[in-house]
Write a protein that holds these residues in place. Structure first.
Motif, mmCIF file in Angstrom:
data_model
loop_
_atom_site.group_PDB
_atom_site.id
_atom_site.type_symbol
_atom_site.label_atom_id
_atom_site.label_comp_id
_atom_site.label_asym_id
_atom_site.label_seq_id
_atom_site.Cartn_x
_atom_site.Cartn_y
_atom_site.Cartn_z
ATOM 1 N N ASN A 152 -17.039 -62.214 38.607
ATOM 2 C CA ASN A 152 -16.258 -60.979 38.463
ATOM 3 C C ASN A 152 -15.196 -60.837 39.544
ATOM 4 O O ASN A 152 -14.823 -59.723 39.932
ATOM 5 N N ASN A 153 -14.673 -61.950 40.040
ATOM 6 C CA ASN A 153 -13.570 -61.877 41.000
ATOM 7 C C ASN A 153 -12.274 -61.531 40.273
ATOM 8 O O ASN A 153 -12.251 -61.391 39.047
ATOM 9 N N TYR A 154 -11.190 -61.398 41.025
ATOM 10 C CA TYR A 154 -9.916 -60.992 40.421
ATOM 11 C C TYR A 154 -9.550 -61.876 39.242
ATOM 12 O O TYR A 154 -9.170 -61.387 38.171
ATOM 13 N N TRP A 155 -9.658 -63.190 39.422
ATOM 14 C CA TRP A 155 -9.214 -64.128 38.391
ATOM 15 C C TRP A 155 -10.111 -64.092 37.163
ATOM 16 O O TRP A 155 -9.717 -64.543 36.098
ATOM 17 N N ASP A 156 -11.316 -63.539 37.289
ATOM 18 C CA ASP A 156 -12.201 -63.387 36.139
ATOM 19 C C ASP A 156 -11.824 -62.180 35.283
ATOM 20 O O ASP A 156 -12.362 -62.020 34.178
ATOM 21 N N ASN A 157 -10.912 -61.338 35.764
ATOM 22 C CA ASN A 157 -10.614 -60.074 35.087
ATOM 23 C C ASN A 157 -9.217 -59.982 34.488
ATOM 24 O O ASN A 157 -8.840 -58.934 33.962
ATOM 25 N N ILE A 158 -8.445 -61.064 34.580
ATOM 26 C CA ILE A 158 -7.043 -60.971 34.161
ATOM 27 C C ILE A 158 -6.810 -61.425 32.722
ATOM 28 O O ILE A 158 -5.730 -61.209 32.171
ATOM 29 N N GLY A 159 -7.807 -62.052 32.097
ATOM 30 C CA GLY A 159 -7.651 -62.502 30.719
ATOM 31 C C GLY A 159 -7.507 -61.341 29.760
ATOM 32 O O GLY A 159 -7.802 -60.183 30.082
ATOM 33 N N LEU A 160 -7.060 -61.651 28.536
ATOM 34 C CA LEU A 160 -6.840 -60.624 27.521
ATOM 35 C C LEU A 160 -7.978 -60.552 26.512
ATOM 36 O O LEU A 160 -7.949 -59.722 25.605
ATOM 37 N N VAL A 161 -8.964 -61.428 26.670
ATOM 38 C CA VAL A 161 -10.189 -61.373 25.870
ATOM 39 C C VAL A 161 -11.355 -61.422 26.845
ATOM 40 O O VAL A 161 -11.406 -62.275 27.726
ATOM 41 N N ASN A 162 -12.292 -60.492 26.709
ATOM 42 C CA ASN A 162 -13.443 -60.435 27.610
ATOM 43 C C ASN A 162 -14.300 -61.678 27.512
ATOM 44 O O ASN A 162 -14.512 -62.219 26.422
ATOM 45 N N ASN A 163 -14.798 -62.108 28.651
ATOM 46 C CA ASN A 163 -15.781 -63.182 28.706
ATOM 47 C C ASN A 163 -17.154 -62.538 28.860
ATOM 48 O O ASN A 163 -17.428 -61.885 29.870
ATOM 49 N N PRO A 164 -18.047 -62.680 27.878
ATOM 50 C CA PRO A 164 -19.345 -62.000 27.931
ATOM 51 C C PRO A 164 -20.204 -62.422 29.119
ATOM 52 O O PRO A 164 -21.127 -61.704 29.497
ATOM 53 N N GLN A 165 -19.895 -63.573 29.739
ATOM 54 C CA GLN A 165 -20.650 -63.993 30.917
ATOM 55 C C GLN A 165 -20.438 -63.041 32.093
ATOM 56 O O GLN A 165 -21.296 -62.931 32.966
ATOM 57 N N ASN A 166 -19.295 -62.359 32.101
ATOM 58 C CA ASN A 166 -18.989 -61.462 33.214
ATOM 59 C C ASN A 166 -19.668 -60.102 33.070
ATOM 60 O O ASN A 166 -20.279 -59.598 34.006
ATOM 61 N N ASP A 167 -19.526 -59.487 31.882
ATOM 62 C CA ASP A 167 -20.020 -58.122 31.727
ATOM 63 C C ASP A 167 -20.703 -57.871 30.390
ATOM 64 O O ASP A 167 -20.976 -56.724 30.029
ATOM 65 N N GLY A 168 -20.945 -58.938 29.634
ATOM 66 C CA GLY A 168 -21.624 -58.778 28.354
ATOM 67 C C GLY A 168 -20.707 -58.391 27.206
ATOM 68 O O GLY A 168 -21.152 -58.308 26.057
ATOM 69 N N GLU A 169 -19.429 -58.155 27.493
ATOM 70 C CA GLU A 169 -18.489 -57.761 26.449
ATOM 71 C C GLU A 169 -17.624 -58.952 26.040
ATOM 72 O O GLU A 169 -17.273 -59.789 26.865
ATOM 73 N N SER A 170 -17.268 -58.997 24.740
ATOM 74 C CA SER A 170 -16.506 -60.148 24.248
ATOM 75 C C SER A 170 -15.341 -59.743 23.358
ATOM 76 O O SER A 170 -14.809 -60.570 22.631
ATOM 77 N N HIS A 171 -14.922 -58.493 23.408
ATOM 78 C CA HIS A 171 -13.857 -58.034 22.521
ATOM 79 C C HIS A 171 -12.472 -58.373 23.077
ATOM 80 O O HIS A 171 -12.312 -58.650 24.268
ATOM 81 N N LYS A 172 -11.488 -58.343 22.190
ATOM 82 C CA LYS A 172 -10.099 -58.471 22.615
ATOM 83 C C LYS A 172 -9.693 -57.175 23.303
ATOM 84 O O LYS A 172 -9.935 -56.087 22.802
ATOM 85 N N LYS A 173 -9.053 -57.299 24.445
ATOM 86 C CA LYS A 173 -8.633 -56.124 25.204
ATOM 87 C C LYS A 173 -7.358 -55.518 24.588
ATOM 88 O O LYS A 173 -6.683 -56.140 23.752
#
Length: 424
Positions: free
Chosen positions: A377-398
């Motif tokens: 969950n560092n900065y670079w883990d949060n800049i994508g436009l689709v959630n990665n479920p490994q980070n927070d359990g969510e996988s939707h398009k932002k």
């Protein structure tokens, strides 16, 4: 609730776009607020399309034939995909996301770029399996590929796994590596020499200029039409102290050889920098140390340096652009909603185009997980436009995903060399 937010973002985008006029005919349906307009592509030239022949050229060919032509050689449809400013840096995760969102460029860097020490582990013995997989995958989904070149080789430098490297000892072997790569991958038209040399180059700017010359010569011996991009300035201000002397030396080499070794330069303008008051960097400003940097001023400074050295036709690109949603764990970042990230994304693209940047690559389409082993969950883990479920359990398009897609739908095909600012 999400449907309401998405609608709000789309309306906000359309509202902002009217402040800019993009003057090349584009096959987009332009709808007036009151008048009923037929569908673009229905082969009916309605009253609105007659008064606005650029709205849907295919429906009003007979009307267009009576209009004075600005350029007989310019196609009346979309501009070339090479003209498109919309790109992504590396992490796509799924090809259907990339094709759906409409971007035309992909930048391959780091472990998915050309890495000499990985591609030629023994002198004269190449291992292209990694790069074959990378290029074959991305060539199927991206119109244009930009690849960065890492010139470090463990055997050449007689050291293992260092990030700081210098001019290769065996320049003949390095040039042969690039010629072999250019011959193997003709689909790659754009080549970037190194990534962020002010951070990764343990040598002089002048020697970096010589590396650019050798690289350009080797690549163009195989592919004369290849374009050469200078590595990126990682933070604001680097261009003045590192790239200016580099370009001075490169211009001397070009004049000496009667050749041209450069087509574009690159800076990185991201939201990872925190301002002094702990507010976040924006599309417009970045604060580092005790100095504030203005994006427009930074681009103007670079443009002046290029023009004064005779690089008037060389473009300025941003191959790493980003901002985040959520609250990264690796510093005192403020929480930002998906809506705030979407707003920043749109402003970063539009403002870049207004100040003269020609290509913008967002990092990244899909969120990373523990990027660079910097912690989950560092900065670079949060800049994508689709959630990665490994980070927070969510996988939707932002919301940023839909914002990017709508931005491409509305603006793709514009004449990017003729932008008029109505209000800033």
């Amino acid at each position: 609730m999400k449907k309401f937010i998405i609608s709000f973002v789309v309306l906000a985008i359309i509202g902002i776009v009217i402040f800019f006029i993009f003057q090349k005919p584009a096959p987009l349906e332009i709808k007036p607020p009151i008048e009923k307009v037929g569908k673009c592509g229905d082969n009916i030239c309605d009253e609105f399309e007659k008064r606005n022949p650029n709205a849907c050229p295919s429906d009003c060919l007979s009307v267009q034939s009576n209009q004075p032509s600005q350029s007989s050689s310019r196609a009346p449809t979309l501009s070339s995909s090479f003209d498109s400013p919309f790109g992504f840096h590396e992490n796509l995760a799924r090809e259907d996301y990339f094709t759906d969102i409409g971007a035309k460029w992909i930048r391959l860097s780091g472990p998915v770029g050309l890495v000499w020490t990985a591609d030629e582990p023994e002198r004269g013995k190449f291992n292209w399996e990694r790069m074959d997989n990378v290029v074959n995958y991305y060539a199927k989904i991206a119109n244009n590929i930009l690849v960065s070149v890492n010139s470090f080789n463990e055997l050449d430098q007689q050291m293992i796994g260092v990030n700081k490297h210098k001019m290769p000892n065996n320049l003949e072997a390095y040039a042969n590596y690039l010629k072999t790569a250019a011959r193997r991958y003709p689909q790659i038209k754009y080549w970037q020499i190194e990534n962020e040399p002010a951070n990764e180059w343990a040598d002089t700017p002048e020697n970096m200029a010589k590396l650019v010359k050798i690289s350009a010569g080797a690549i163009r011996e195989v592919n004369p039409k290849a374009k050469i991009l200078l590595a990126g300035a990682a933070v604001p201000g680097e261009f003045e102290f590192f790239y200016h002397p580099l370009l001075n030396e490169l211009k001397k080499l070009e004049q000496q050889d009667g050749a041209k070794y450069l087509d574009a330069v690159d800076i990185h303008w991201s939201g990872q920098f925190e301002d002094k008051d702990k507010s976040q960097a924006t599309y417009q400003t970045v604060s580092l140390g005790n100095r504030n940097y203005d994006y427009k001023t930074e681009i103007k400074t670079i443009r002046k340096i290029l023009d004064n050295l005779g690089y008037r036709n060389d473009e300025i690109w941003v191959t790493e652009m980003s901002d985040y949603s959520g609250k990264p764990s690796d510093s005192a970042y403020l929480y930002q909603s998906e809506k705030e990230q979407a707003n920043e994304l749109f402003k970063r693209y539009l403002y870049s185009l207004v100040v003269g940047v020609k290509k913008i690559f967002w990092i990244a389409l899909m969120e990373s997980y523990n990027y660079g082993n910097s912690g989950v969950n560092n900065y670079w883990d949060n800049i994508g436009l689709v959630n990665n479920p490994q980070n927070d359990g969510e996988s939707h398009k932002k919301l940023g995903y839909y914002t990017y897609k709508k931005m491409v739908e509305v603006l793709e095909g514009s004449d990017w060399d003729n932008i008029e600012t109505i209000q800033e």
